[in-house]
Design a protein around this motif. Structure first.
Motif, PDB file in Angstrom:
ATOM      1  N   GLY A   1      22.873  -1.855  31.676  1.00 24.46           N
ATOM      2  CA  GLY A   1      21.838  -2.507  32.250  1.00 24.46           C
ATOM      3  C   GLY A   1      20.539  -1.808  31.425  1.00 24.46           C
ATOM      4  O   GLY A   1      19.603  -1.881  31.775  1.00 24.46           O
ATOM      5  N   GLY A   2      20.870  -1.565  30.142  1.00 26.75           N
ATOM      6  CA  GLY A   2      19.722  -1.153  29.263  1.00 26.75           C
ATOM      7  C   GLY A   2      19.822   0.300  28.648  1.00 26.75           C
ATOM      8  O   GLY A   2      20.756   1.052  29.295  1.00 26.75           O
ATOM      9  N   GLN A   3      19.100   0.643  28.057  1.00 25.27           N
ATOM     10  CA  GLN A   3      19.085   2.180  27.289  1.00 25.27           C
ATOM     11  C   GLN A   3      18.525   3.077  28.429  1.00 25.27           C
ATOM     12  O   GLN A   3      17.429   2.553  29.065  1.00 25.27           O
ATOM     13  N   PRO A   4      18.882   4.338  28.449  1.00 21.89           N
ATOM     14  CA  PRO A   4      18.587   5.182  29.192  1.00 21.89           C
ATOM     15  C   PRO A   4      16.932   5.434  29.248  1.00 21.89           C
ATOM     16  O   PRO A   4      16.451   5.449  27.884  1.00 21.89           O
ATOM     17  N   ARG A   5      16.233   5.817  30.258  1.00 14.13           N
ATOM     18  CA  ARG A   5      14.590   6.010  30.073  1.00 14.13           C
ATOM     19  C   ARG A   5      14.333   7.276  29.386  1.00 14.13           C
ATOM     20  O   ARG A   5      13.410   7.367  28.731  1.00 14.13           O
TER      21      ARG A   5
ATOM     22  N   ARG B   1      16.492   6.560  18.496  1.00 20.08           N
ATOM     23  CA  ARG B   1      16.801   7.309  19.534  1.00 20.08           C
ATOM     24  C   ARG B   1      17.577   6.450  20.577  1.00 20.08           C
ATOM     25  O   ARG B   1      17.861   7.048  21.595  1.00 20.08           O
ATOM     26  N   SER B   2      18.017   5.080  20.196  1.00 21.89           N
ATOM     27  CA  SER B   2      18.658   4.425  21.112  1.00 21.89           C
ATOM     28  C   SER B   2      20.215   4.794  20.966  1.00 21.89           C
ATOM     29  O   SER B   2      20.538   5.496  20.175  1.00 21.89           O
ATOM     30  N   LEU B   3      21.124   4.397  21.798  1.00 23.52           N
ATOM     31  CA  LEU B   3      22.530   4.891  21.900  1.00 23.52           C
ATOM     32  C   LEU B   3      23.332   3.619  21.774  1.00 23.52           C
ATOM     33  O   LEU B   3      22.817   2.448  22.039  1.00 23.52           O
TER      34      LEU B   3
END
Length: 89
Positions: free
Chosen positions: A37-41, A75-77
């Motif tokens: 659902g996307g990258q963590p906030r 900083r994305s995963l």
């Protein structure tokens, strides 16, 4: 006879783990993945770039899934490894 039984058990144990790869060497998120659902906030600001960490969850079929993530320079995963364990017992 005992060696044959032990070899069969070992082979069955090895087939109980599966690894899947996505396109381009990366994995697509599945329900339960941190990045589904996307990258963590929240950004992982204290973790070093390039470091990895694990996350374990159960998928919709009840199988244990172990994923390994790497922190990118922005900083994305990204998921770098996924192992799905099937319990035959």
């Amino acid at each position: 006879m005992t060696r044959i039984v032990l070899a069969a058990i070992a082979a069955l144990s090895l087939t109980a783990c599966t690894t899947a790869t996505g396109t381009g060497g990366s994995f697509q998120p599945i329900p339960g993945s941190i990045t589904y659902g996307g990258q963590p906030r929240t950004k992982l600001t204290k973790a070093p770039i390039g470091s990895t960490f694990g996350h374990t969850f159960y998928d919709s079929r009840g199988r244990q899934v172990d994923e390994t993530y790497r922190i990118q320079p922005d900083r994305s995963l990204v998921i770098v490894n996924r192992v799905t364990r099937i319990d035959y017992l």
